[in-house]
Design a protein around this motif. Structure first.
Motif, PDB file in Angstrom:
ATOM      1  N   GLU A 149       0.824  -1.205   0.000  1.00 16.79           N
ATOM      2  CA  GLU A 149       0.000   0.000   0.000  1.00 16.79           C
ATOM      3  C   GLU A 149       0.861   1.260   0.000  1.00 16.79           C
ATOM      4  O   GLU A 149       0.498   2.277  -0.603  1.00 16.79           O
ATOM      5  CB  GLU A 149      -0.958  -0.019   1.191  1.00 16.79           C
ATOM      6  N   GLN A 153       0.687   4.237  -2.822  1.00 12.75           N
ATOM      7  CA  GLN A 153       0.346   5.613  -2.483  1.00 12.75           C
ATOM      8  C   GLN A 153       1.543   6.558  -2.439  1.00 12.75           C
ATOM      9  O   GLN A 153       1.382   7.781  -2.452  1.00 12.75           O
ATOM     10  CB  GLN A 153      -0.377   5.655  -1.129  1.00 12.75           C
ATOM     11  N   GLY A 159      -0.395   1.371   5.177  1.00 13.73           N
ATOM     12  CA  GLY A 159      -1.079   0.088   5.106  1.00 13.73           C
ATOM     13  C   GLY A 159      -1.606  -0.327   6.465  1.00 13.73           C
ATOM     14  O   GLY A 159      -1.812   0.506   7.360  1.00 13.73           O
TER      15      GLY A 159
END
Length: 296
Positions: A149, A153, A159
């Motif tokens: 994650e 991003q 995350g």
């Protein structure tokens, strides 16, 4: 105790093994005395890598160390010069140091990290993961490496483990507004594997310059790789955690720095070992107490 403390050999792998071991080319069936081959001086490779790292190129991604040699040979010569498989760890670190020391503020440093092609992880990552939070905050947390994650991003600790870290910080009255968060590795290792020593060395000069520019009053090293990299220790994190250390840094522009540093368990470890959350809560209380002392 807060609520968060109570929650519940493929061919590719073989290729990665050989690359991590230092093999960067195929060997034929005929014996060859490689000591007699003409080699370019290491200083020349380092100089070319430094030029690449300090922004004299477009900042495109370099070929990964995991590329087959045939793919690397198809790359343009300047990209090959910055390919980690063709540089020694010392040359990569020299290039990173020169690029980092040229940065006089955090936005410029972030751009330099994003443009640096001396770490093989960049070629397989989606985004460079630099930092989040407030760089003027009194405490700087430094974790290990981005996960899936974070890679998606481009921010550290977003995350599942990052959400746990946010709850841990909230439990002592902290948030992104008064905390600054980064990592010792800026790109996600494939499959969330541990970063290699060479990858850590390539990123370390940027991490050190990052700390020098932020000038935090306190540091928290979140996880074993962060503690080992910045404290130069082989002591395991479960033994090191909770014991205040002194982080020492000598920066050419800012001089000698000595910053109190607290090694902590990584939230990802706590998700796997929830029984250790009690110890993590003690560490958060120690961090809060030290911050309170600095405020008075």
């Amino acid at each position: 105790m807060p609520a968060w403390a109570g929650e519940s050999l493929s061919a590719g792998a073989l290729l990665r093994f050989y690359i991590d071991a230092g093999a960067d080319e195929c060997i034929g069936d005929v014996a060859l005395d490689r000591t007699q081959l003409e080699r370019k001086p290491a200083s020349e490779s380092a100089a070319r890598a430094a030029a690449k790292a300090t922004g004299h190129s477009g900042g495109g991604q370099a070929g990964a160390a995991a590329e087959p040699r045939s793919a690397a040979m198809r790359a343009p010569p300047d990209r090959m010069a910055a390919t980690p498989a063709m540089l020694s760890a010392q040359a990569m670190q020299t290039a990173a140091s020169q690029a980092a020391l040229a940065c006089r503020d955090i936005p410029v440093l972030a751009k330099a990290v994003a443009a640096f092609d001396g770490c093989a992880l960049k070629a397989t990552a989606t985004n460079t993961v630099f930092a989040r939070g407030n760089p003027q905050a009194p405490v700087m947390l430094i974790g290990e490496a981005p996960g899936r994650e974070e890679d998606a991003q481009g921010k550290p600790f977003v995350g599942e483990s990052g959400r746990l870290l946010d709850r841990m910080l909230a439990a002592i009255g902290r948030s992104e507004d008064d905390t600054y968060i980064s990592n010792v590795i800026f790109w996600r290792p494939p499959g969330n594997r541990d970063p290699s020593p060479e990858e850590i060395l390539a990123c370390k000069p940027f991490v050190e310059r990052h700390i020098a520019l932020v000038k935090p009053k306190l540091l928290a090293f979140v996880g074993r790789h962060a503690a080992a990299t910045l404290l130069g220790t082989t002591t395991g994190i479960t033994r090191l955690r909770g014991n205040w250390q002194t982080y020492r840094l000598q920066d050419p522009d800012f001089g000698a720095m000595e910053i109190p540093a607290l090694p902590m368990l990584h939230p990802a470890y706590l998700l796997r070992q929830p029984g250790m959350k009690r110890e993590a809560w003690r560490d958060m209380l120690a961090l809060a107490e030290k911050l309170q002392q600095l405020d008075h």
